[in-house]
Structure formats: structure tokens, C-alpha cells
Design a protein around this motif. Structure first.
Motif, PDB file in Angstrom:
ATOM      1  N   PHE A  62       0.849  -1.196   0.000  1.00 48.28           N
ATOM      2  CA  PHE A  62       0.000   0.000   0.000  1.00 48.28           C
ATOM      3  C   PHE A  62       0.883   1.244   0.000  1.00 48.28           C
ATOM      4  CE2 PHE A  62      -2.431   3.401   1.875  1.00 48.28           C
ATOM      5  CZ  PHE A  62      -3.739   3.211   1.452  1.00 48.28           C
ATOM      6  N   ASN A  63       1.843   1.294   0.915  1.00 51.14           N
ATOM      7  CA  ASN A  63       2.727   2.456   1.016  1.00 51.14           C
ATOM      8  C   ASN A  63       3.602   2.609  -0.225  1.00 51.14           C
ATOM      9  OD1 ASN A  63       1.705   3.050   3.529  1.00 51.14           O
ATOM     10  ND2 ASN A  63       3.417   2.176   4.661  1.00 51.14           N
ATOM     11  N   ALA A  64       4.024   1.499  -0.806  1.00 47.81           N
ATOM     12  CA  ALA A  64       4.852   1.555  -2.007  1.00 47.81           C
ATOM     13  C   ALA A  64       4.092   2.186  -3.169  1.00 47.81           C
ATOM     14  CB  ALA A  64       5.326   0.154  -2.383  1.00 47.81           C
ATOM     15  N   LEU A  65       2.789   1.876  -3.277  1.00 43.84           N
ATOM     16  CA  LEU A  65       1.981   2.452  -4.348  1.00 43.84           C
ATOM     17  C   LEU A  65       1.716   3.934  -4.075  1.00 43.84           C
ATOM     18  CD1 LEU A  65       0.406   2.213  -6.940  1.00 43.84           C
ATOM     19  CD2 LEU A  65      -1.512   1.235  -5.658  1.00 43.84           C
ATOM     20  N   VAL A  66       1.431   4.270  -2.818  1.00 40.81           N
ATOM     21  CA  VAL A  66       1.222   5.679  -2.479  1.00 40.81           C
ATOM     22  C   VAL A  66       2.488   6.482  -2.792  1.00 40.81           C
ATOM     23  CG1 VAL A  66       0.820   7.315  -0.594  1.00 40.81           C
ATOM     24  CG2 VAL A  66      -0.540   5.224  -0.737  1.00 40.81           C
ATOM     25  N   LEU A  67       3.639   5.889  -2.543  1.00 36.41           N
ATOM     26  CA  LEU A  67       4.906   6.574  -2.793  1.00 36.41           C
ATOM     27  C   LEU A  67       5.038   6.985  -4.257  1.00 36.41           C
ATOM     28  CD1 LEU A  67       7.513   7.407  -1.310  1.00 36.41           C
ATOM     29  CD2 LEU A  67       8.508   5.237  -2.042  1.00 36.41           C
ATOM     30  N   LYS A  68       4.489   6.183  -5.169  1.00 34.68           N
ATOM     31  CA  LYS A  68       4.544   6.512  -6.588  1.00 34.68           C
ATOM     32  C   LYS A  68       3.651   7.710  -6.931  1.00 34.68           C
ATOM     33  CE  LYS A  68       5.527   1.743  -8.036  1.00 34.68           C
ATOM     34  NZ  LYS A  68       5.047   0.588  -8.826  1.00 34.68           N
TER      35      LYS A  68
ATOM     36  N   ASP B  98       8.420  16.467   3.525  1.00 35.19           N
ATOM     37  CA  ASP B  98       8.307  15.122   4.098  1.00 35.19           C
ATOM     38  C   ASP B  98       7.435  15.098   5.349  1.00 35.19           C
ATOM     39  OD1 ASP B  98       9.803  13.924   2.158  1.00 35.19           O
ATOM     40  OD2 ASP B  98      11.679  13.950   3.282  1.00 35.19           O
ATOM     41  N   ASP B  99       7.425  16.206   6.116  1.00 36.52           N
ATOM     42  CA  ASP B  99       6.583  16.257   7.310  1.00 36.52           C
ATOM     43  C   ASP B  99       5.111  16.092   6.938  1.00 36.52           C
ATOM     44  OD1 ASP B  99       8.872  16.787   8.822  1.00 36.52           O
ATOM     45  OD2 ASP B  99       8.649  18.945   8.546  1.00 36.52           O
ATOM     46  N   ILE B 100       4.721  16.782   5.883  1.00 40.06           N
ATOM     47  CA  ILE B 100       3.327  16.727   5.445  1.00 40.06           C
ATOM     48  C   ILE B 100       3.041  15.412   4.735  1.00 40.06           C
ATOM     49  CG2 ILE B 100       1.619  17.830   3.940  1.00 40.06           C
ATOM     50  CD1 ILE B 100       3.095  20.466   4.513  1.00 40.06           C
ATOM     51  N   ILE B 101       3.994  14.939   3.941  1.00 36.63           N
ATOM     52  CA  ILE B 101       3.796  13.683   3.224  1.00 36.63           C
ATOM     53  C   ILE B 101       3.658  12.514   4.189  1.00 36.63           C
ATOM     54  CG2 ILE B 101       4.967  12.010   1.734  1.00 36.63           C
ATOM     55  CD1 ILE B 101       5.928  14.423   0.081  1.00 36.63           C
ATOM     56  N   ASP B 102       4.449  12.506   5.269  1.00 41.37           N
ATOM     57  CA  ASP B 102       4.327  11.439   6.266  1.00 41.37           C
ATOM     58  C   ASP B 102       2.916  11.400   6.851  1.00 41.37           C
ATOM     59  OD1 ASP B 102       6.948  10.760   5.879  1.00 41.37           O
ATOM     60  OD2 ASP B 102       7.703  11.750   7.685  1.00 41.37           O
ATOM     61  N   GLN B 103       2.386  12.580   7.150  1.00 43.27           N
ATOM     62  CA  GLN B 103       1.023  12.642   7.688  1.00 43.27           C
ATOM     63  C   GLN B 103      -0.002  12.253   6.627  1.00 43.27           C
ATOM     64  OE1 GLN B 103       0.167  13.092  10.867  1.00 43.27           O
ATOM     65  NE2 GLN B 103      -1.951  12.722  10.263  1.00 43.27           N
ATOM     66  N   LEU B 104       0.305  12.604   5.379  1.00 45.13           N
ATOM     67  CA  LEU B 104      -0.607  12.273   4.289  1.00 45.13           C
ATOM     68  C   LEU B 104      -0.697  10.762   4.091  1.00 45.13           C
ATOM     69  CD1 LEU B 104      -2.419  13.652   2.223  1.00 45.13           C
ATOM     70  CD2 LEU B 104      -0.472  13.753   0.661  1.00 45.13           C
ATOM     71  N   PHE B 105       0.402  10.057   4.240  1.00 50.59           N
ATOM     72  CA  PHE B 105       0.388   8.591   4.184  1.00 50.59           C
ATOM     73  C   PHE B 105      -0.615   8.034   5.196  1.00 50.59           C
ATOM     74  CE2 PHE B 105       4.137   8.575   1.573  1.00 50.59           C
ATOM     75  CZ  PHE B 105       4.200   7.302   1.022  1.00 50.59           C
ATOM     76  N   ILE B 106      -0.561   8.560   6.409  1.00 53.48           N
ATOM     77  CA  ILE B 106      -1.466   8.091   7.467  1.00 53.48           C
ATOM     78  C   ILE B 106      -2.919   8.401   7.116  1.00 53.48           C
ATOM     79  CG2 ILE B 106      -2.107   8.396   9.897  1.00 53.48           C
ATOM     80  CD1 ILE B 106       0.880   9.075  10.412  1.00 53.48           C
TER      81      ILE B 106
ATOM     82  N   LYS C 144      -7.050  16.689   1.138  1.00 54.58           N
ATOM     83  CA  LYS C 144      -6.322  16.290   2.342  1.00 54.58           C
ATOM     84  C   LYS C 144      -4.988  17.041   2.430  1.00 54.58           C
ATOM     85  CE  LYS C 144      -8.901  13.154   4.364  1.00 54.58           C
ATOM     86  NZ  LYS C 144      -9.381  13.346   5.762  1.00 54.58           N
ATOM     87  N   THR C 145      -4.303  17.163   1.294  1.00 56.89           N
ATOM     88  CA  THR C 145      -3.031  17.878   1.261  1.00 56.89           C
ATOM     89  C   THR C 145      -3.226  19.334   1.646  1.00 56.89           C
ATOM     90  OG1 THR C 145      -2.261  16.419  -0.513  1.00 56.89           O
ATOM     91  CG2 THR C 145      -1.035  18.462  -0.178  1.00 56.89           C
ATOM     92  N   ASN C 146      -4.234  19.952   1.070  1.00 57.95           N
ATOM     93  CA  ASN C 146      -4.508  21.359   1.339  1.00 57.95           C
ATOM     94  C   ASN C 146      -4.867  21.589   2.806  1.00 57.95           C
ATOM     95  OD1 ASN C 146      -4.544  23.705  -0.571  1.00 57.95           O
ATOM     96  ND2 ASN C 146      -6.479  24.104   0.477  1.00 57.95           N
ATOM     97  N   ASP C 147      -5.650  20.669   3.374  1.00 59.49           N
ATOM     98  CA  ASP C 147      -6.030  20.783   4.787  1.00 59.49           C
ATOM     99  C   ASP C 147      -4.805  20.694   5.690  1.00 59.49           C
ATOM    100  OD1 ASP C 147      -8.663  21.025   4.043  1.00 59.49           O
ATOM    101  OD2 ASP C 147      -9.210  18.956   4.541  1.00 59.49           O
TER     102      ASP C 147
END
Length: 256
Positions: free
Chosen positions: A37-43, A73-81, A103-106
Motif C-alpha cells: 500500500f505504502n509503495a503504491l502511495v509513494l509513486k 516530508d513532514d506533510i507527506i508522512d502525515q498524508l500517508f497516514i 487532504k493535502t490542502n487541509d
């Protein structure tokens, strides 16, 4: 001045990739395969990172926080969650891209503040002369330390673009004559740097709507969802941003 056709196609292809990833992400979560799941989100993240970097760069230049306080990366880490925990909230795959940007904008709004903007600049934008625009551009570049990208660049340069063009500003048939006149004095870098400078001085809501419409190729209805605005508010914000840019470009670069 050239139109970056390949870049536009990449954006369209990226949105299609995100949309088509939705069903697979749902399945991977059902299977409990968080690694895949995380590998696909990373793409999915390169272009999302670019959007985040743009917003953080503006906040840094405005002095809202230091360069090292927040990174993409701080925001991306939270976005993964957020994606893993709440992807079931998306009802169909065609909604996934807009949901992701919302979600990113929020998350960005949680760490940035609604900055004050130069009201005098906005109200008097049609009075600036070419020498005044040139001086403003020099100051803008100097304040940025000569480096318009203040935080880390992306390794994948195909996604590392905010290539604003005249086509983002002048879109109606009756504006073509203005484009031809302005185009005589411009190259691609002139356009890009001028638009960046003007956007920097516009209100954050106006700037964000313009960027979502031009660099993310979102429909106005989608932007309204992302920004919690009405459709009419988004239309007005985009119109005001384009009007400010049109006036500034014409006054600085038009040939009499």
C-alpha cells in the motif's frame, strides 16, 4: 514563447494514474498489505510534493516560519497516514484525486497562516510602470537569495515544474491580440518569473485557486471542494488573479 505541451500531458497522465490506483489501494488495505500500500502511495507523491513545496516556499518567503521548520516530508508522512486511515471515505475512484489534494490542502492550512497581503499593491497594480516592475522583480529575486526554490528539489525533474505560461493567464479569444503584443518582449523565463512574483504578492486564497486551476488542471467545481469555497467564490478568485496578472504583464511588457 513556447507552450509546454508535454508537461500538460504529464499532468493529465498523472491524474489518470492516481485515479486508477484507487481500486488497488482499497484491495491492498483489505488484504492488510501495508508495505505494498505504502509503495503504491509513494509513486503518487512526486507531484503532490511539488505542490507542497510551492506552498511552503511562499510561506517561507513571507517569513511565517524558517526554512528548516517544516519540510515536504513532514506533510507527506502525515498524508500517508490520512490515506491509509480514511481511503474508504472516497466513494468512487474518480473522486480520489480531488480527495487527495483536499487532504493535502487541509494539512498545509494546519501549519501555515493566512498571511497579510499588500493591499496597496493589489489596489494599485494597474499603475505600476515597467521600471517599477523591473525593480520589484530584482527585489523579489534578491530577497529569495537568488534561489527561487528554497527547499529541496525533486529528483524526478519531470514533476519539478511551476512552468507558468501566458496561456495560463490569457485564455479568451479576444485576448489573443494582447498575447501577441506582450509576447514580443518575452521569453519563457520572463513569463515564469513575473507570474511567480505577482502571485507572491496576491492574497493566499487567490494564489492557491490560480495554482490549482493552472498547475493541477482542476475544474472550478473541484477547487471549490478542496478549498471549502462556493463555486462563485472560486470563479471570482480566479478571475481576480488573472486580471491582476494580465494588467501587470501588459503594463510591463506590452509594446506601444
Amino acid at each position: 514563447m513556447k507552450t509546454n505541451v508535454s508537461y500538460y500531458q504529464n499532468k493529465k497522465e498523472f491524474r489518470l494514474f492516481v485515479t486508477q490506483s484507487y481500486s488497488q489501494l482499497i484491495q491492498l488495505k483489505k488484504e492488510g498489505d501495508q508495505a505494498s500500500f505504502n509503495a503504491l502511495v509513494l509513486k503518487i507523491m512526486p507531484q503532490i510534493r511539488q505542490y507542497i513545496n510551492t506552498q511552503l516556499n511562499v510561506a517561507i518567503r513571507k517569513g511565517h516560519f524558517s526554512k528548516n521548520k517544516f519540510k515536504a516530508d513532514d506533510i507527506i508522512d502525515q498524508l500517508f497516514i490520512e490515506i491509509y486511515d480514511h481511503i474508504e471515505d472516497v466513494k468512487q475512484e474518480n473522486d480520489f484525486y480531488v480527495w487527495l489534494l483536499k487532504k493535502t490542502n487541509d494539512l498545509l492550512e494546519d501549519i501555515t497562516v493566512e498571511e497579510e497581503f499588500d493591499e496597496f499593491f493589489f489596489k494599485n497594480i494597474d499603475d505600476y510602470t515597467r521600471p517599477e516592475w523591473d525593480e520589484m522583480q530584482e527585489k523579489y529575486s534578491t530577497d529569495g537569495g537568488g534561489d527561487l526554490l528554497l527547499i529541496e528539489e525533486l529528483d524526478d525533474m519531470s514533476y519539478n515544474h511551476n512552468d507558468y505560461t501566458l496561456n495560463h493567464v490569457f485564455i479568451k479569444n479576444d485576448e489573443k491580440a494582447l498575447v501577441k503584443k506582450i509576447d514580443k518582449d518575452l521569453n519563457d523565463e520572463d513569463v515564469k518569473h513575473h507570474i511567480e512574483m505577482v502571485l507572491h504578492n496576491l492574497p493566499v486564497n487567490m494564489r492557491t485557486v490560480f495554482e490549482l486551476a493552472t498547475t493541477q488542471h482542476l475544474e472550478l467545481e473541484e477547487i471549490a471542494q478542496i478549498r471549502h469555497n462556493t463555486l462563485e467564490e472560486v470563479k471570482q478568485l480566479l478571475s481576480d488573479a488573472k486580471k491582476a496578472l494580465q494588467i501587470s504583464l501588459f503594463n510591463r511588457y506590452s509594446v506601444n
